[in-house]
Structure formats: structure tokens, C-alpha cells
Design a protein around this motif. Structure first.
Motif, PDB file in Angstrom:
ATOM      1  N   MET A   1       0.834  -1.194   0.000  1.00  0.00           N
ATOM      2  CA  MET A   1       0.000   0.000   0.000  1.00  0.00           C
ATOM      3  C   MET A   1       0.872   1.248   0.000  1.00  0.00           C
ATOM      4  SD  MET A   1      -1.270   0.131   4.000  1.00  0.00           S
ATOM      5  CE  MET A   1      -2.002   1.748   3.766  1.00  0.00           C
ATOM      6  N   ALA A   2       0.291   2.377  -0.397  1.00  0.00           N
ATOM      7  CA  ALA A   2       1.014   3.649  -0.387  1.00  0.00           C
ATOM      8  C   ALA A   2       0.992   4.195   1.033  1.00  0.00           C
ATOM      9  CB  ALA A   2       0.373   4.628  -1.357  1.00  0.00           C
ATOM     10  N   GLN A   3       1.972   3.854   1.797  1.00  0.00           N
ATOM     11  CA  GLN A   3       1.967   4.081   3.238  1.00  0.00           C
ATOM     12  C   GLN A   3       2.017   5.557   3.622  1.00  0.00           C
ATOM     13  OE1 GLN A   3       4.475   1.298   5.246  1.00  0.00           O
ATOM     14  NE2 GLN A   3       4.859   2.638   6.976  1.00  0.00           N
ATOM     15  N   TYR A   4       2.733   6.365   2.848  1.00  0.00           N
ATOM     16  CA  TYR A   4       2.974   7.754   3.269  1.00  0.00           C
ATOM     17  C   TYR A   4       2.460   8.790   2.265  1.00  0.00           C
ATOM     18  CZ  TYR A   4       6.177   5.605   6.629  1.00  0.00           C
ATOM     19  OH  TYR A   4       6.731   4.852   7.646  1.00  0.00           O
ATOM     20  N   ARG A   5       1.650   8.377   1.306  1.00  0.00           N
ATOM     21  CA  ARG A   5       1.261   9.289   0.230  1.00  0.00           C
ATOM     22  C   ARG A   5       0.567  10.549   0.753  1.00  0.00           C
ATOM     23  NH1 ARG A   5      -1.889   6.598  -4.616  1.00  0.00           N
ATOM     24  NH2 ARG A   5       0.116   5.503  -4.706  1.00  0.00           N
ATOM     25  N   HIS A   6      -0.198  10.427   1.813  1.00  0.00           N
ATOM     26  CA  HIS A   6      -0.973  11.563   2.310  1.00  0.00           C
ATOM     27  C   HIS A   6      -0.338  12.263   3.502  1.00  0.00           C
ATOM     28  CE1 HIS A   6      -4.075  10.390  -0.478  1.00  0.00           C
ATOM     29  NE2 HIS A   6      -4.102   9.170   0.037  1.00  0.00           N
ATOM     30  N   HIS A   7       0.846  11.801   3.902  1.00  0.00           N
ATOM     31  CA  HIS A   7       1.561  12.466   5.001  1.00  0.00           C
ATOM     32  C   HIS A   7       3.050  12.133   4.882  1.00  0.00           C
ATOM     33  CE1 HIS A   7       1.448   8.514   7.174  1.00  0.00           C
ATOM     34  NE2 HIS A   7       0.268   8.433   6.580  1.00  0.00           N
ATOM     35  N   LEU A   8       3.707  12.795   3.955  1.00  0.00           N
ATOM     36  CA  LEU A   8       5.114  12.525   3.705  1.00  0.00           C
ATOM     37  C   LEU A   8       5.950  12.850   4.945  1.00  0.00           C
ATOM     38  CD1 LEU A   8       5.502  14.063   0.128  1.00  0.00           C
ATOM     39  CD2 LEU A   8       5.143  11.656   0.725  1.00  0.00           C
ATOM     40  N   PRO A   9       6.611  11.870   5.538  1.00  0.00           N
ATOM     41  CA  PRO A   9       7.339  12.130   6.788  1.00  0.00           C
ATOM     42  C   PRO A   9       8.567  13.004   6.607  1.00  0.00           C
ATOM     43  CG  PRO A   9       7.749   9.896   6.027  1.00  0.00           C
ATOM     44  CD  PRO A   9       6.670  10.453   5.148  1.00  0.00           C
ATOM     45  N   GLN A  10       9.090  13.098   5.384  1.00  0.00           N
ATOM     46  CA  GLN A  10      10.261  13.952   5.169  1.00  0.00           C
ATOM     47  C   GLN A  10       9.923  15.432   5.200  1.00  0.00           C
ATOM     48  OE1 GLN A  10       8.807  11.978   2.875  1.00  0.00           O
ATOM     49  NE2 GLN A  10       9.372  12.501   0.785  1.00  0.00           N
ATOM     50  N   LEU A  11       8.638  15.765   5.334  1.00  0.00           N
ATOM     51  CA  LEU A  11       8.259  17.174   5.493  1.00  0.00           C
ATOM     52  C   LEU A  11       8.390  17.620   6.944  1.00  0.00           C
ATOM     53  CD1 LEU A  11       5.139  17.380   3.149  1.00  0.00           C
ATOM     54  CD2 LEU A  11       7.498  18.063   2.676  1.00  0.00           C
ATOM     55  N   SER A  12       8.779  16.706   7.822  1.00  0.00           N
ATOM     56  CA  SER A  12       9.065  17.059   9.214  1.00  0.00           C
ATOM     57  C   SER A  12      10.491  17.596   9.294  1.00  0.00           C
ATOM     58  CB  SER A  12       8.923  15.816  10.097  1.00  0.00           C
ATOM     59  OG  SER A  12       9.949  14.879   9.802  1.00  0.00           O
ATOM     60  N   ASN A  13      10.999  17.767  10.493  1.00  0.00           N
ATOM     61  CA  ASN A  13      12.374  18.222  10.673  1.00  0.00           C
ATOM     62  C   ASN A  13      13.362  17.074  10.758  1.00  0.00           C
ATOM     63  OD1 ASN A  13      11.724  21.002  10.725  1.00  0.00           O
ATOM     64  ND2 ASN A  13      11.136  20.856  12.885  1.00  0.00           N
ATOM     65  N   ASP A  14      12.891  15.840  10.559  1.00  0.00           N
ATOM     66  CA  ASP A  14      13.756  14.678  10.666  1.00  0.00           C
ATOM     67  C   ASP A  14      14.615  14.517   9.417  1.00  0.00           C
ATOM     68  OD1 ASP A  14      12.555  14.120  13.089  1.00  0.00           O
ATOM     69  OD2 ASP A  14      11.097  12.736  12.228  1.00  0.00           O
ATOM     70  N   ILE A  15      15.811  13.964   9.606  1.00  0.00           N
ATOM     71  CA  ILE A  15      16.706  13.703   8.490  1.00  0.00           C
ATOM     72  C   ILE A  15      16.253  12.456   7.733  1.00  0.00           C
ATOM     73  CG2 ILE A  15      19.057  12.998   7.857  1.00  0.00           C
ATOM     74  CD1 ILE A  15      18.929  15.876   8.564  1.00  0.00           C
ATOM     75  N   PHE A  16      16.254  12.562   6.399  1.00  0.00           N
ATOM     76  CA  PHE A  16      15.998  11.424   5.526  1.00  0.00           C
ATOM     77  C   PHE A  16      17.146  11.313   4.529  1.00  0.00           C
ATOM     78  CE2 PHE A  16      11.922  11.503   7.382  1.00  0.00           C
ATOM     79  CZ  PHE A  16      11.308  10.285   7.122  1.00  0.00           C
ATOM     80  N   LEU A  17      17.769  10.158   4.497  1.00  0.00           N
ATOM     81  CA  LEU A  17      18.810   9.903   3.516  1.00  0.00           C
ATOM     82  C   LEU A  17      18.188   9.480   2.196  1.00  0.00           C
ATOM     83  CD1 LEU A  17      21.320   7.733   5.606  1.00  0.00           C
ATOM     84  CD2 LEU A  17      21.324  10.225   5.304  1.00  0.00           C
ATOM     85  N   THR A  18      18.941   9.630   1.124  1.00  0.00           N
ATOM     86  CA  THR A  18      18.654   8.951  -0.133  1.00  0.00           C
ATOM     87  C   THR A  18      19.878   8.100  -0.462  1.00  0.00           C
ATOM     88  OG1 THR A  18      19.605  10.509  -1.727  1.00  0.00           O
ATOM     89  CG2 THR A  18      17.414  11.029  -0.840  1.00  0.00           C
TER      90      THR A  18
END
Length: 343
Positions: A1-18
Motif C-alpha cells: 500500500m502507499a503508506q505515506y502518500r498523504h503524510h510525507l514524513p520527510q516534510l518534518s524536521n527529521d533527516i531522511f537519507l537517499t
């Protein structure tokens, strides 16, 4: 399922790597053949699938180690219709390759995601033409029509969002954004710039972002810069302006060479990973909202580790020795750029 489509967690202040530079890693470090830089072509056979699986697991392990988020970008930069036709793919088989690319990322997420390491799945959209040279500029409508099918496949395959990588002119960026909007998909636009910090068309980055926002009612969730060395755009960012708030991610090249020089090079310029990490730290100190951090051409897991060491308040004794935290209380510190990698 599209787990984060409606609330992208990278829009928070947390670091996300690619990840780093997928294609350059596979070609120069793994010795694989990617016609026209088309990594999706590996999905045709089990050995290629396993190569991509190994690649993405490397970054999932890294995100777990540093207890940060991860954005997995599908190996589909070249998987749009013109490139697929050039490589001999029928529309039906090309669609299957796009679905297979997203399914691979779902399997990685299922294997590695934890509460501390949230994993977001992005369908990667590449330029219709050359990634560096906007020789044939589409109209907005043409770009929207061209990219719509691939974005629809990503939506139906349960990707969380789509990311347009290496955009070099605004009409294509606007068209992709509108196609994603019409399909209910969050979209990120990542522009590439030349050594002067401007798009290959000569347009300033600030104007390009403003033009896309104006034409799409600020449609992109955020913007990124990719496929340029930090020294190529640092001065542009230093000029300031409210437009900088729209940038959230950086995926820089390891090399200080220009796009033209990279095109002529038959060897990999890996740059200096520790220096690369220090440059990211300087950017983060100026712009704390730059929270999506990764690499592009010439970078690999060494560069992403260096970013982590330079930019993250890591759990020192826990990561270095593997011992339990004393009294469950971590001690945070900012390691220097030359601090040795955790084992």
C-alpha cells in the motif's frame, strides 16, 4: 500500500537519507552494463534484480545504523516511453519494468523499516531528453501528456510520491507537476544546475522555482538540487531569499567537474567523501530545513556515510561498540569530518 502518500514524513524536521549515484555505482564500481544509463534494464533477469536489491539494501542498512529515515528512489530514471522504445521495450513490458522497480522497493521497506527508520518509496521520473542539455524543449502540455502514463503506473503500484530528477528546464518540471496533481500523487522537483548555479537554460534557480510554483499553485511538495557539486550552487544559496524555503533536499555530485567535462570522462571521479560530508554540514548549518540528504553522480555509500558523520548527532558509544546505552540515555555529539566510520 502507499503508506505515506498523504503524510510525507520527510516534510518534518527529521533527516531522511537517499542513495548515492545509482548508475555510476553500477557501471563503474560494479562493472555492469547499463545501456543509455538505464538501470531499469537490470530488472529483466534475476542477476540484475539481485544487483539492484544489493544496492538498495546497502542504503537501508546505513539508515538503520544511523536511525534516520530513508527515501528509496526507483531505478526508473530512464524508464519513460521514448527511452524504452530506444532500448527495444514494448509499452506493456516497459510498464511491467516500472511496476517491478516499485515492487522491489516495497520488499526493501518490508525488510528494513522500523519506527526509527521510516522508508518512503518514490517513483523516479527522468527527463524525456538529455539530463544535462535541454536541446528539445517541450511545451508544458506536451510534458504533462508525455509523463502522465509513467506517473499513473507509480500511483497504481503504491509509490508514496514521484520525484522528477535532473530537471533542466521549467516547462518539463511544470508538466510533470501538473500530471502528478491530476493523478493525486505528491511530487518533488529536483533541478540540476551548471557550475554557475543556474539551470542549463541559463535561468536562475530562484526564478525557475518561482515559475513552477506560480504555474502549479505551489504544486511540488518541495524542491531539490541534484547532479551538481555543492561548490556549484553554494554561492547562489548564500544570496538568500524566501524561495530557499522551498528547497528541502540535496543530491550533489562527487566531482567538481562541469556536466560537459563529466560527459567526456570515461573514468569515475569519486571526489573526497570526507570533504563532501563537510560541505553538506556547512549547508545544513546555513539551512537546517535541508533534511533530505543524498548523492548523485560519482557518490556511493562512503559519501552518504560521510554525510551522516558530518551532519548527524549520532549515538556515539552505541554505534561504535554495539553496547547497550547506559541507563538508556544516549549522549549526542557532532563528530568531525575525519571521524572514522562505525564498524
Amino acid at each position: 500500500m502507499a503508506q505515506y502518500r498523504h503524510h510525507l514524513p520527510q516534510l518534518s524536521n527529521d533527516i531522511f537519507l537517499t542513495d548515492g549515484g545509482l548508475e555510476t555505482t553500477l557501471i563503474f564500481l560494479e562493472g555492469l552494463n547499463l545501456p543509455d544509463f538505464a538501470a531499469f534494464d537490470l530488472l529483466r533477469h534475476p542477476a540484475g534484480y539481485q544487483s539492484l536489491q544489493k544496492y538498495f539494501r546497502t542504503y537501508a542498512n546505513l539508515a538503520q545504523t544511523y536511525q534516520v529515515g530513508l527515501i528509496l528512489e526507483s531505478a526508473t530514471w530512464r524508464a519513460s516511453s521514448d527511452w524504452g522504445t530506444k532500448l527495444g521495450y514494448s509499452p506493456a513490458i516497459l510498464a511491467e519494468m516500472n511496476r517491478r522497480a516499485i515492487a522491489l522497493l516495497h520488499s526493501i521497506r518490508q525488510e528494513y523499516e522500523t519506527e526509527q527508520c521510516r522508508i518512503v518509496i518514490s517513483g523516479c521520473v527522468g527527463p524525456r531528453g538529455d539530463g544535462y542539455v535541454p536541446a528539445e524543449v517541450m511545451t508544458v502540455n506536451a510534458a504533462e501528456n508525455y509523463h502522465r502514463n509513467q506517473i499513473a503506473i507509480f500511483r497504481d503500484a503504491d509509490a508514496d510520491l514521484v520525484t522528477a530528477i535532473t530537471m533542466n528546464y521549467v516547462q518539463e518540471a511544470i508538466g510533470i507537476t501538473r500530471a502528478a496533481q491530476s493523478l493525486g500523487m505528491p511530487v518533488v522537483i529536483s533541478f540540476t544546475v551548471e557550475t554557475n548555479g543556474k539551470l542549463p537554460t541559463g535561468q536562475p534557480l530562484s526564478e525557475a522555482i518561482a515559475q513552477v510554483d506560480a504555474a502549479t499553485d505551489s504544486g511540488p511538495a518541495y524542491y531539490m538540487i541534484n547532479c551538481a557539486h555543492p561548490t556549484h550552487f553554494a554561492d547562489v544559496l548564500a544570496d538568500g531569499g524566501s524561495w530557499l524555503e522551498r528547497i528541502r533536499g540535496i543530491r550533489a555530485n562527487a566531482s567538481v567537474k562541469s556536466h560537459a567535462e563529466l560527459n567526456e570522462s570515461d573514468t569515475l571521479d569519486e571526489g573526497n567523501p570526507e570533504e563532501f560530508g563537510s560541505q553538506y554540514r556547512e549547508l545544513r548549518q546555513q539551512f537546517p530545513h535541508f533534511t533530505v540528504l543524498g548523492g548523485c553522480c560519482g557518490t556511493d555509500d562512503r559519501h552518504i556515510k560521510a554525510i551522516c558523520q558530518a551532519c548527524l548527532p549520532v549515538l556515539g558509544s552505541h554505534l561504535l561498540s554495539g553496547k547497550r546505552l547506559i541507563n538508556s540515555e544516549p549522549i549526542y555529539f557532532m563528530p568531525s569530518a575525519n571521524y572514522s566510520n562505525p564498524a
